[in-house]
Motif scaffolding. Sequence first.
Motif, PDB file in Angstrom:
ATOM      1  N   ARG A  13      -6.936 -13.192   0.694  1.00  0.00           N
ATOM      2  CA  ARG A  13      -5.987 -12.531   1.601  1.00  0.00           C
ATOM      3  C   ARG A  13      -5.406 -11.281   0.965  1.00  0.00           C
ATOM      4  NH1 ARG A  13      -2.928 -17.401   1.144  1.00  0.00           N
ATOM      5  NH2 ARG A  13      -4.615 -17.837  -0.316  1.00  0.00           N
ATOM      6  N   LEU A  14      -5.369 -10.209   1.750  1.00  0.00           N
ATOM      7  CA  LEU A  14      -4.874  -8.920   1.271  1.00  0.00           C
ATOM      8  C   LEU A  14      -3.381  -8.987   0.975  1.00  0.00           C
ATOM      9  CD1 LEU A  14      -5.652  -5.886   0.814  1.00  0.00           C
ATOM     10  CD2 LEU A  14      -4.830  -5.477   3.144  1.00  0.00           C
ATOM     11  N   LYS A  15      -2.991  -8.513  -0.218  1.00  0.00           N
ATOM     12  CA  LYS A  15      -1.567  -8.479  -0.582  1.00  0.00           C
ATOM     13  C   LYS A  15      -1.020  -7.057  -0.573  1.00  0.00           C
ATOM     14  CE  LYS A  15       0.339 -11.559  -3.117  1.00  0.00           C
ATOM     15  NZ  LYS A  15       0.823 -12.379  -4.254  1.00  0.00           N
ATOM     16  N   SER A  16      -1.786  -6.106  -1.110  1.00  0.00           N
ATOM     17  CA  SER A  16      -1.346  -4.706  -1.107  1.00  0.00           C
ATOM     18  C   SER A  16      -2.574  -3.820  -1.203  1.00  0.00           C
ATOM     19  CB  SER A  16      -0.403  -4.431  -2.289  1.00  0.00           C
ATOM     20  OG  SER A  16      -1.113  -4.541  -3.520  1.00  0.00           O
ATOM     21  N   ARG A  17      -2.385  -2.525  -0.890  1.00  0.00           N
ATOM     22  CA  ARG A  17      -3.531  -1.608  -0.975  1.00  0.00           C
ATOM     23  C   ARG A  17      -3.044  -0.204  -1.284  1.00  0.00           C
ATOM     24  NH1 ARG A  17      -4.507  -1.821   5.574  1.00  0.00           N
ATOM     25  NH2 ARG A  17      -2.673  -0.595   6.089  1.00  0.00           N
ATOM     26  N   ASP A  18      -3.897   0.567  -1.923  1.00  0.00           N
ATOM     27  CA  ASP A  18      -3.635   1.982  -2.202  1.00  0.00           C
ATOM     28  C   ASP A  18      -4.917   2.729  -1.843  1.00  0.00           C
ATOM     29  OD1 ASP A  18      -3.421   4.551  -3.396  1.00  0.00           O
ATOM     30  OD2 ASP A  18      -1.860   3.786  -4.732  1.00  0.00           O
ATOM     31  N   ILE A  19      -4.906   3.314  -0.641  1.00  0.00           N
ATOM     32  CA  ILE A  19      -6.120   3.949  -0.121  1.00  0.00           C
ATOM     33  C   ILE A  19      -6.540   5.132  -0.990  1.00  0.00           C
ATOM     34  CG2 ILE A  19      -7.193   5.040   1.893  1.00  0.00           C
ATOM     35  CD1 ILE A  19      -6.479   2.095   2.312  1.00  0.00           C
ATOM     36  N   GLU A  20      -5.558   5.926  -1.451  1.00  0.00           N
ATOM     37  CA  GLU A  20      -5.879   7.119  -2.261  1.00  0.00           C
ATOM     38  C   GLU A  20      -6.576   6.744  -3.558  1.00  0.00           C
ATOM     39  OE1 GLU A  20      -2.805   9.945  -2.923  1.00  0.00           O
ATOM     40  OE2 GLU A  20      -2.236  10.044  -0.816  1.00  0.00           O
ATOM     41  N   LEU A  21      -6.105   5.677  -4.195  1.00  0.00           N
ATOM     42  CA  LEU A  21      -6.713   5.236  -5.450  1.00  0.00           C
ATOM     43  C   LEU A  21      -7.978   4.419  -5.206  1.00  0.00           C
ATOM     44  CD1 LEU A  21      -3.647   4.152  -7.639  1.00  0.00           C
ATOM     45  CD2 LEU A  21      -5.093   6.166  -7.941  1.00  0.00           C
ATOM     46  N   ASN A  24     -12.494   1.043   6.031  1.00  0.00           N
ATOM     47  CA  ASN A  24     -12.485  -0.401   6.321  1.00  0.00           C
ATOM     48  C   ASN A  24     -11.195  -1.031   5.829  1.00  0.00           C
ATOM     49  OD1 ASN A  24     -15.094   0.207   7.034  1.00  0.00           O
ATOM     50  ND2 ASN A  24     -16.057  -1.419   5.831  1.00  0.00           N
ATOM     51  N   LEU A  25     -10.776  -0.641   4.624  1.00  0.00           N
ATOM     52  CA  LEU A  25      -9.568  -1.187   4.012  1.00  0.00           C
ATOM     53  C   LEU A  25      -8.329  -0.860   4.848  1.00  0.00           C
ATOM     54  CD1 LEU A  25      -8.476  -2.751   1.591  1.00  0.00           C
ATOM     55  CD2 LEU A  25      -8.425  -0.604   0.296  1.00  0.00           C
ATOM     56  N   LEU A  26      -8.332   0.340   5.445  1.00  0.00           N
ATOM     57  CA  LEU A  26      -7.215   0.752   6.306  1.00  0.00           C
ATOM     58  C   LEU A  26      -7.028  -0.180   7.494  1.00  0.00           C
ATOM     59  CD1 LEU A  26      -7.282   4.647   6.728  1.00  0.00           C
ATOM     60  CD2 LEU A  26      -5.284   3.242   6.175  1.00  0.00           C
ATOM     61  N   LEU A  27      -8.107  -0.764   7.973  1.00  0.00           N
ATOM     62  CA  LEU A  27      -8.075  -1.609   9.171  1.00  0.00           C
ATOM     63  C   LEU A  27      -7.616  -3.039   8.895  1.00  0.00           C
ATOM     64  CD1 LEU A  27     -11.467  -0.456  10.747  1.00  0.00           C
ATOM     65  CD2 LEU A  27      -9.163   0.317  11.376  1.00  0.00           C
ATOM     66  N   ILE A  28      -7.508  -3.386   7.609  1.00  0.00           N
ATOM     67  CA  ILE A  28      -7.128  -4.755   7.251  1.00  0.00           C
ATOM     68  C   ILE A  28      -5.628  -4.796   6.929  1.00  0.00           C
ATOM     69  CG2 ILE A  28      -7.582  -6.693   5.692  1.00  0.00           C
ATOM     70  CD1 ILE A  28     -10.389  -5.389   5.214  1.00  0.00           C
ATOM     71  N   LYS A  29      -4.926  -5.704   7.580  1.00  0.00           N
ATOM     72  CA  LYS A  29      -3.473  -5.799   7.397  1.00  0.00           C
ATOM     73  C   LYS A  29      -3.140  -6.803   6.300  1.00  0.00           C
ATOM     74  CE  LYS A  29      -2.735  -4.788  12.292  1.00  0.00           C
ATOM     75  NZ  LYS A  29      -2.383  -5.359  13.605  1.00  0.00           N
ATOM     76  N   LYS A  30      -1.962  -6.628   5.720  1.00  0.00           N
ATOM     77  CA  LYS A  30      -1.502  -7.560   4.688  1.00  0.00           C
ATOM     78  C   LYS A  30      -1.481  -8.976   5.246  1.00  0.00           C
ATOM     79  CE  LYS A  30       1.406  -4.243   2.222  1.00  0.00           C
ATOM     80  NZ  LYS A  30       2.781  -3.864   1.863  1.00  0.00           N
ATOM     81  N   GLY A  31      -1.995  -9.908   4.453  1.00  0.00           N
ATOM     82  CA  GLY A  31      -2.024 -11.305   4.872  1.00  0.00           C
ATOM     83  C   GLY A  31      -3.319 -11.700   5.559  1.00  0.00           C
TER      84      GLY A  31
END
Length: 283
Positions: free
Chosen positions: A90-98, A139-146
């Motif tokens: 499950r996604l907890k956090s993301r940094d699209i730029e990095l 793809n990562l942008l489309l996935i929400k936390k949790g």
Amino acid sequence: TGIKKGTGAKKGTKPAEKVDLQKLGKDLKEAVESGKMTEDKAIAEYIKAGGSLGQGKSGGKEGGKVAGKGESEKGKGKGRSNFYSIVIGRLKSRDIELGEFTMEVDYATLNRYTSKWIKDEIIGKTVRVSGVSGQFRDNLLLIKKGQTLKVRTSGYIAEDKTLLFAHKFNVLERAVPFDPEAHGVPPKEFRGFEGVLKGKIIEVGGYEVLMEIEKVISTSKDSKAMAPNSIKGKRVRLAGFYPQYENLFKELRPTDIIQIGARHEDVVFDMFQVQGDLLRIEE
């Protein structure tokens, strides 16, 4: 009812002889060292043939072990280790730029190309995944936390609990919450099975098939499964289709009914290896 049989270039023939992985590894290593082939391509060819990167016979320059201490228990925690796996969590956090994110890991596939100690270390823990680029950032942008996602990895750095995104066999996408049975984790009573299975394809991709078993056609005298029929109505994940089944494998689609020999070489792993004839049954 029609049956389509494929085991290689000629359908209806016996499967090709097992690939001599030691010779293949040596040839690939020479190709890399002479500049005829990239290391990534050599590793991909070795995996396609069913080779194990953890056994020190890969086509890569380091024999399947990256610089550092490689993949053994003795070397864990020292530099980067190969970890070719599909990791679900499950996604907890993301940094699209990095191009990185953190996830809480629910499951990681384990087969001959990976290391059990890494799976044991990350299950139930929060890890960072780095190296995401291109369309996979979208793809990562489309996935929400949790939400649950699955990602294919190529390596692991134990010091900072970081998984490395696999650029060769890209996967980064939403997934259903992890369910061992739905994913093809075999029941304990079926581990160690060797024999012939018939069932419906649920997923086919990469070098693997996820199959829902309709019938255990036969059980080998070498089978160590306590209850072979415990797999009826459940799923198994099969690998090792290249090179001997390459032609028919390319034609396989979800919902196809197939019959194939399977063996569970090591009960620690969830993956089964294919053998014998591959039949596609047209009903």
